[in-house]
Design an enzyme around this catalytic site. Structure first.
Site, mmCIF file in Angstrom:
data_model
loop_
_atom_site.group_PDB
_atom_site.id
_atom_site.type_symbol
_atom_site.label_atom_id
_atom_site.label_comp_id
_atom_site.label_asym_id
_atom_site.label_seq_id
_atom_site.Cartn_x
_atom_site.Cartn_y
_atom_site.Cartn_z
ATOM 1 N N HIS A 25 4.606 3.740 8.147
ATOM 2 C CA HIS A 25 3.307 3.130 8.465
ATOM 3 C C HIS A 25 3.188 1.763 7.788
ATOM 4 O O HIS A 25 3.345 1.636 6.573
ATOM 5 C CB HIS A 25 2.201 4.070 7.984
ATOM 6 C CG HIS A 25 0.817 3.655 8.359
ATOM 7 N ND1 HIS A 25 0.270 3.907 9.597
ATOM 8 C CD2 HIS A 25 -0.136 3.002 7.656
ATOM 9 C CE1 HIS A 25 -0.970 3.425 9.641
ATOM 10 N NE2 HIS A 25 -1.240 2.871 8.467
ATOM 11 N N MET B 248 -2.986 -6.658 7.499
ATOM 12 C CA MET B 248 -4.383 -7.055 7.222
ATOM 13 C C MET B 248 -4.491 -8.574 7.190
ATOM 14 O O MET B 248 -3.589 -9.254 6.693
ATOM 15 C CB MET B 248 -4.826 -6.503 5.875
ATOM 16 C CG MET B 248 -4.662 -5.002 5.745
ATOM 17 S SD MET B 248 -5.356 -4.393 4.217
ATOM 18 C CE MET B 248 -4.828 -2.678 4.276
ATOM 19 N N MET C 125 -9.736 6.434 10.803
ATOM 20 C CA MET C 125 -9.770 5.942 9.412
ATOM 21 C C MET C 125 -10.651 6.874 8.593
ATOM 22 O O MET C 125 -11.796 7.141 8.951
ATOM 23 C CB MET C 125 -10.367 4.527 9.346
ATOM 24 C CG MET C 125 -9.472 3.397 9.793
ATOM 25 S SD MET C 125 -7.864 3.266 8.987
ATOM 26 C CE MET C 125 -8.266 3.237 7.250
ATOM 27 N N GLY D 265 -8.695 -1.595 4.221
ATOM 28 C CA GLY D 265 -8.543 -2.769 3.352
ATOM 29 C C GLY D 265 -7.657 -2.514 2.147
ATOM 30 O O GLY D 265 -6.911 -3.390 1.735
ATOM 31 N N ASP E 9 -5.868 8.448 8.338
ATOM 32 C CA ASP E 9 -5.365 7.403 7.436
ATOM 33 C C ASP E 9 -6.400 7.060 6.364
ATOM 34 O O ASP E 9 -7.498 6.596 6.672
ATOM 35 C CB ASP E 9 -5.049 6.159 8.286
ATOM 36 C CG ASP E 9 -4.411 5.033 7.486
ATOM 37 O OD1 ASP E 9 -4.108 5.231 6.299
ATOM 38 O OD2 ASP E 9 -4.222 3.946 8.070
ATOM 39 N N GLY E 10 -6.005 7.317 5.098
ATOM 40 C CA GLY E 10 -6.855 6.943 3.969
ATOM 41 C C GLY E 10 -7.225 8.126 3.105
ATOM 42 O O GLY E 10 -7.794 9.104 3.587
ATOM 43 N N GLY F 120 -0.297 6.736 1.399
ATOM 44 C CA GLY F 120 0.293 5.638 0.634
ATOM 45 C C GLY F 120 0.420 5.989 -0.822
ATOM 46 O O GLY F 120 1.502 6.347 -1.321
HETATM 47 C C1 DX5 Z 1 -6.080 1.347 4.401
HETATM 48 C C2 DX5 Z 1 -4.749 1.540 5.087
HETATM 49 C C3 DX5 Z 1 -4.068 2.782 4.698
HETATM 50 C C4 DX5 Z 1 -3.724 2.874 3.237
HETATM 51 C C5 DX5 Z 1 -3.642 4.320 2.845
HETATM 52 O O1 DX5 Z 1 -6.750 0.289 4.955
HETATM 53 O O2 DX5 Z 1 -4.895 1.570 6.491
HETATM 54 O O3 DX5 Z 1 -2.894 3.008 5.489
HETATM 55 O O4 DX5 Z 1 -2.528 2.248 2.904
HETATM 56 O O5 DX5 Z 1 -3.476 4.393 1.481
HETATM 57 P P1 DX5 Z 1 -3.869 5.679 0.640
HETATM 58 O O6 DX5 Z 1 -3.048 6.792 1.198
HETATM 59 O O7 DX5 Z 1 -3.520 5.310 -0.754
HETATM 60 O O8 DX5 Z 1 -5.336 5.899 0.866
HETATM 61 ZN ZN ZN Z 2 -3.105 2.200 7.778
#
Ligand code: DX5
Ligand code: ZN
Length: 213
Positions: A34, A38, A136, A141, A170-171, A192
């Site tokens: 992934h 941004m 999301m 961000g 995601d998040g 992440g």
């Molecule tokens: C946030 C991103 C995510 C982020 C996730 O805006 O789209 O992909 O990297 O990170 P974690 O898993 O640490 O919340």
């Molecule tokens: Zn993402």
């Protein structure tokens, strides 16, 4: 039928000084890579562009999440740099159908994403045109934010109407929130900080992949 769980590590939390090494470490256990793009306009952070995407060496599909305004201007550059999936945000597109067609015409997978505050209704007309929907679960961000429980309802509603769709969350994904997201109907987990911040990344990924609901 429950779809098998796919894991997509978000490289936003990796060490960019040794990005390909970081990816090589996790890729045997994962399904997609992934890539968070941004622009400092749609979201209050700037990350990577096509040049970095081009430098990524991975056998896995590169799942590019475009958190940028005017995505139509950059889609081709990301695809020619190696993107296999392009996910755009509903909030940044006046004509979603047109941009999804632009992505599909480039022979890559198309995804649409919505922020926590955006309703599912805004993407209803494109769900049968996309390969994935990314929900999301934090305001986009930054990595390392807390999972917003209120998005679970959207995931359940989406899954109830779309058995085959890849539903990406995601998040704020960790062992606990992964369980809730999968129970609601998500089948792709983006993570992440939980993966790249773990001492044992292989076991962190295994915990997500084998989440019991
Ligand atoms: C946030 C991103 C995510 C982020 C996730 O805006 O789209 O992909 O990297 O990170 P974690 O898993 O640490 O919340
Ligand atoms: Zn993402």
């Amino acid at each position: 039928m429950i779809k098998s769980i796919k894991i997509a590590p978000s490289i936003l939390s990796a060490d960019f000084g040794k990005l390909n090494q970081e990816i090589a470490e996790v890729e045997p256990y994962c399904d997609w890579i992934h890539v968070d793009v941004m622009d400092g306009h749609f979201v209050p952070n700037i990350t990577i562009g096509p040049v970095i995407v081009k430098s990524i060496k991975s056998k896995l599909p590169l799942d590019c999440h475009l958190m940028i305004e005017n995505p139509e201007k950059y889609i081709e550059a990301f695809v020619s740099s190696g993107a296999d999936h392009i996910t755009i945000h509903q909030e940044t597109c006046d004509d979603l159908l047109k941009i999804i067609k632009q992505i599909k015409d480039l022979k890559v997978k198309a995804g649409v994403s919505i922020n926590p505050a955006t309703s599912l209704k805004t993407i209803k007309h494109v769900i049968d045109k996309v390969d994935l929907v990314l929900i999301m679960s934090v305001n986009p961000g930054f990595g390392g934010q807390k999972f917003m429980l209120e998005v679970l309802e959207k995931i359940s509603e989406l899954r109830a109407q779309n058995t085959d769709l890849d539903i990406v969350v995601d998040g704020g994904i960790n062992e606990e929130t992964a369980k809730l997201a999968v129970k609601a109907g998500a089948n792709v987990l983006v993570a992440g900080s939980y993966i790249f911040g773990a001492k044992d990344r292989c076991s962190a990924i295994a915990k997500l992949k084998n989440v019991k609901i």
